[in-house]
Design an enzyme around this catalytic site. Sequence first.
Site, PDB file in Angstrom:
ATOM      1  N   TYR A  31      37.043  52.331  31.595  1.00  0.00           N
ATOM      2  CA  TYR A  31      38.033  51.258  31.468  1.00  0.00           C
ATOM      3  C   TYR A  31      39.119  51.440  32.521  1.00  0.00           C
ATOM      4  O   TYR A  31      39.196  52.468  33.200  1.00  0.00           O
ATOM      5  CB  TYR A  31      38.655  51.255  30.064  1.00  0.00           C
ATOM      6  CG  TYR A  31      39.014  52.620  29.525  1.00  0.00           C
ATOM      7  CD1 TYR A  31      40.209  53.245  29.874  1.00  0.00           C
ATOM      8  CD2 TYR A  31      38.147  53.291  28.661  1.00  0.00           C
ATOM      9  CE1 TYR A  31      40.542  54.495  29.379  1.00  0.00           C
ATOM     10  CE2 TYR A  31      38.464  54.554  28.158  1.00  0.00           C
ATOM     11  CZ  TYR A  31      39.664  55.141  28.524  1.00  0.00           C
ATOM     12  OH  TYR A  31      39.983  56.383  28.029  1.00  0.00           O
ATOM     13  N   GLU A  41      44.894  66.152  33.997  1.00  0.00           N
ATOM     14  CA  GLU A  41      45.232  64.801  34.449  1.00  0.00           C
ATOM     15  C   GLU A  41      45.492  64.756  35.947  1.00  0.00           C
ATOM     16  O   GLU A  41      45.079  63.811  36.642  1.00  0.00           O
ATOM     17  CB  GLU A  41      46.432  64.288  33.656  1.00  0.00           C
ATOM     18  CG  GLU A  41      46.079  63.955  32.214  1.00  0.00           C
ATOM     19  CD  GLU A  41      47.238  64.048  31.238  1.00  0.00           C
ATOM     20  OE1 GLU A  41      46.972  64.108  30.022  1.00  0.00           O
ATOM     21  OE2 GLU A  41      48.407  64.085  31.676  1.00  0.00           O
ATOM     22  N   PRO A  64      32.037  46.998  27.183  1.00  0.00           N
ATOM     23  CA  PRO A  64      31.605  48.151  27.984  1.00  0.00           C
ATOM     24  C   PRO A  64      30.103  48.358  27.986  1.00  0.00           C
ATOM     25  O   PRO A  64      29.582  49.082  28.842  1.00  0.00           O
ATOM     26  CB  PRO A  64      32.321  49.337  27.317  1.00  0.00           C
ATOM     27  CG  PRO A  64      32.571  48.888  25.921  1.00  0.00           C
ATOM     28  CD  PRO A  64      32.791  47.412  25.990  1.00  0.00           C
ATOM     29  N   TYR A  71      55.979  64.445  29.298  1.00  0.00           N
ATOM     30  CA  TYR A  71      55.710  65.484  28.302  1.00  0.00           C
ATOM     31  C   TYR A  71      56.967  66.077  27.666  1.00  0.00           C
ATOM     32  O   TYR A  71      56.985  66.309  26.445  1.00  0.00           O
ATOM     33  CB  TYR A  71      54.822  66.573  28.908  1.00  0.00           C
ATOM     34  CG  TYR A  71      53.380  66.147  28.961  1.00  0.00           C
ATOM     35  CD1 TYR A  71      52.535  66.363  27.880  1.00  0.00           C
ATOM     36  CD2 TYR A  71      52.873  65.489  30.070  1.00  0.00           C
ATOM     37  CE1 TYR A  71      51.207  65.952  27.909  1.00  0.00           C
ATOM     38  CE2 TYR A  71      51.544  65.069  30.117  1.00  0.00           C
ATOM     39  CZ  TYR A  71      50.723  65.301  29.035  1.00  0.00           C
ATOM     40  OH  TYR A  71      49.412  64.875  29.064  1.00  0.00           O
TER      41      TYR A  71
END
Length: 393
Positions: free
Chosen positions: A191, A138, A273, A95
Amino acid sequence: MLSSTQRDLIKATVPLLETGGEALTKHFYGLMLTESDAARPLFNPVHQLSGDQPRALANAVLMYAKNIDRLEALGPLVGQIVAKHVALQVLPEHYPIVGHYLLRAIREVLGPDVATDEIIDAWGTAYQMLADLLIGAEESAYAANESAPGGWRGARSFRVADKVRESAEITSFHLQPVDGAAVVDFQPGQYIGLKLQLDGQEVRRNYSLSRAADGRGYRISVKREDMGKVSNYLHDKVQVGDTLELFAPAGDFTLVAGERPIALISGGVGITPTLPMLEHALASGRQVHFIHCARNGQVHAFRDFIADKQKQHPQLRSYTCYSDALPGDKADADGFLSRELLEQWLPAERDVEAYFLGPKPFMAQVKKLLRDVGVPETQSHYEFFGPAAALEA
């Protein structure tokens, strides 16, 4: 924390971002990807050439500036960004790199008369506020993956157990963990991230999981792209027995629980998917309308798989549409998907959950068609293969 003055300064830049945001983000990526070895593996150069990545970031920055007073209005955008970051293993140390180049790009593109020290300070504070939000979300995802049965953090080695040609363009890779332990479950539609070393450089890509979870391994089905460095490497170089490094599954494009009928609409490799979505929906007894569009039979992957499922499950209706059919091809319709075809192929009662994936122009058209035939927009779901961005239709 942003002061009220800084919030006003951020909002004052909205008109500039509306007219010049993409120029700013192109300059940002040009700087960062040229100068930063640490950031380069996280980005797909094809998305730079197409303009998709700068365009997506410009949209995200604009939305952030517009909603600086009420971040909850960003809606699903934050979740989409977090999911893609998790699949690529974006970490807190990335970041400050991004922030440095973003502020530098703002200064260089807007110029010192517009990008004053006060503006740069305001955007620096706003960026850090967003970074802290994303880092926290996250980390929660990384911790959840690590603590789940079969889960892990960071990269894990998988062996290519099988390599199957599905069509003229798509090849499947069956992947099993080298350590022989279980693998974490995933939601249909998610994914995984893949890490490779190519020509002495690290690259990372996301690929949809194309088979229902079984706790033992995963399958990805990869389309060979003309300019795809990774896809061509996988098709041409990777063989059974080779080892690949994977990150844990991620993604927020998943089936909505309930009993409504489901429409799965895909174009090209967008079918991948939808396959675990189909398996999951059929196992729960839901009615499924499966619509796949391809150029012709040579590039139509998983046709036999869908035909077998239709024999086994009477609640499955399957339709194909070929835009450029070859002699001998058999499809339910020729040409492009149309309103007339959707009206025939969807249930008469439009109370369905519709999921659609494929090339961006295809998705824009399907989004419009679903609206035109009466599917509620809140029940119309899509996901981008590349950078998240707005889908106009």
